[in-house]
Design a protein around this motif. Structure first.
Motif, mmCIF file in Angstrom:
data_model
loop_
_atom_site.group_PDB
_atom_site.id
_atom_site.type_symbol
_atom_site.label_atom_id
_atom_site.label_comp_id
_atom_site.label_asym_id
_atom_site.label_seq_id
_atom_site.Cartn_x
_atom_site.Cartn_y
_atom_site.Cartn_z
ATOM 1 N N GLU A 1 -0.614 -3.095 26.492
ATOM 2 C CA GLU A 1 -0.375 -4.432 27.074
ATOM 3 C C GLU A 1 -1.671 -5.132 27.440
ATOM 4 N N LYS A 2 -2.649 -4.396 27.911
ATOM 5 C CA LYS A 2 -3.942 -4.999 28.244
ATOM 6 C C LYS A 2 -4.575 -5.583 26.975
ATOM 7 N N LEU A 3 -4.451 -4.870 25.863
ATOM 8 C CA LEU A 3 -4.977 -5.359 24.587
ATOM 9 C C LEU A 3 -4.225 -6.610 24.142
ATOM 10 N N LEU A 4 -2.904 -6.606 24.244
ATOM 11 C CA LEU A 4 -2.115 -7.785 23.876
ATOM 12 C C LEU A 4 -2.474 -8.978 24.751
ATOM 13 N N TYR B 1 -5.305 -9.512 26.306
ATOM 14 C CA TYR B 1 -6.643 -9.967 25.919
ATOM 15 C C TYR B 1 -6.580 -10.832 24.655
ATOM 16 N N LEU B 2 -5.916 -10.326 23.627
ATOM 17 C CA LEU B 2 -5.814 -11.071 22.369
ATOM 18 C C LEU B 2 -5.123 -12.414 22.579
ATOM 19 N N SER B 3 -4.037 -12.416 23.349
ATOM 20 C CA SER B 3 -3.271 -13.649 23.579
ATOM 21 C C SER B 3 -4.082 -14.689 24.336
ATOM 22 N N GLU B 4 -4.768 -14.251 25.383
ATOM 23 C CA GLU B 4 -5.548 -15.186 26.196
ATOM 24 C C GLU B 4 -6.760 -15.719 25.441
ATOM 25 N N LYS B 5 -7.448 -14.861 24.728
ATOM 26 C CA LYS B 5 -8.704 -15.250 24.078
ATOM 27 C C LYS B 5 -8.492 -15.956 22.728
ATOM 28 N N TYR B 6 -7.480 -15.508 21.932
ATOM 29 C CA TYR B 6 -7.368 -15.998 20.562
ATOM 30 C C TYR B 6 -6.016 -16.602 20.182
ATOM 31 N N ALA C 1 -2.401 -8.545 14.482
ATOM 32 C CA ALA C 1 -2.737 -9.799 15.141
ATOM 33 C C ALA C 1 -3.424 -10.669 14.095
ATOM 34 N N LYS C 2 -2.846 -11.835 13.806
ATOM 35 C CA LYS C 2 -3.347 -12.672 12.718
ATOM 36 C C LYS C 2 -3.685 -14.088 13.190
ATOM 37 N N LYS C 3 -4.773 -14.585 12.645
ATOM 38 C CA LYS C 3 -5.182 -15.972 12.881
ATOM 39 C C LYS C 3 -6.378 -16.251 11.971
ATOM 40 N N TYR C 4 -6.691 -17.507 11.777
ATOM 41 C CA TYR C 4 -7.823 -17.919 10.935
ATOM 42 C C TYR C 4 -7.666 -17.397 9.504
ATOM 43 N N GLY C 5 -6.441 -17.259 9.049
ATOM 44 C CA GLY C 5 -6.194 -16.838 7.681
ATOM 45 C C GLY C 5 -6.393 -15.354 7.419
#
Length: 147
Positions: A30-33, A35-40, A62-66
């Motif tokens: 959950e800490k990783l999720l 972090y990813l959600s807040e930052k990216y 986790a996907k973004k920026y193609g």
């Protein structure tokens, strides 16, 4: 409750994100999720791999920026993330590697780039390895943004 993630859900029983969180409650999942959600703000995708061994079964991307930031695997006692860092960052990695965890250092020192990058597989079991993952994700995202 089943304590082996790979046996808990068959190929026909796709888990929900909530079920993943429940299974991994005592890990950095959950800490990783968070972090990813807040930052990216990535899109999370639950996918299945028929691969044998440690990388088979249901996992989270986790996907973004193609592209894919990395793949998150649930282990019985920790969360594992695989991240490919472009060999374009080899010099920067070399400058920072001594401050990183032993498992990240060993991957960098003992491997050569494959398909254009270093393949890091990190068991997130401490704050140090969590910080390592954050740094590796930063490098991965920098590469994805330049595509």
């Amino acid at each position: 409750m089943e304590h082996n993630w790979q046996r808990k859900f068959s190929i026909d029983e796709k888990p929900t994100l909530e079920e993943m969180k429940e299974f991994a409650a005592d890990t950095y999942f959950e800490k990783l999720l968070d972090y990813l959600s807040e930052k990216y703000q990535p899109k999370f995708s639950i996918e299945y791999s028929k691969e044998k061994g440690a990388f088979g079964g249901w996992h989270l991307k986790a996907k973004k920026y193609g592209g894919n930031f990395g793949t998150i695997y649930l282990r019985d006692d920790c969360v594992r993330m695989m991240i490919v860092v472009s060999e374009l960052f080899e010099e920067e990695l070399a400058e920072n590697i001594s401050s990183m965890s032993e498992q990240v250092q060993n991957t960098f020192k003992e491997s050569k780039p494959v398909m254009g990058g270093y393949w890091f597989v990190v068991d997130i079991t401490s704050e140090k390895t969590f910080r390592d993952i954050q740094y590796l994700i930063t490098l991965r995202v920098r590469k994805l943004k330049t595509k």
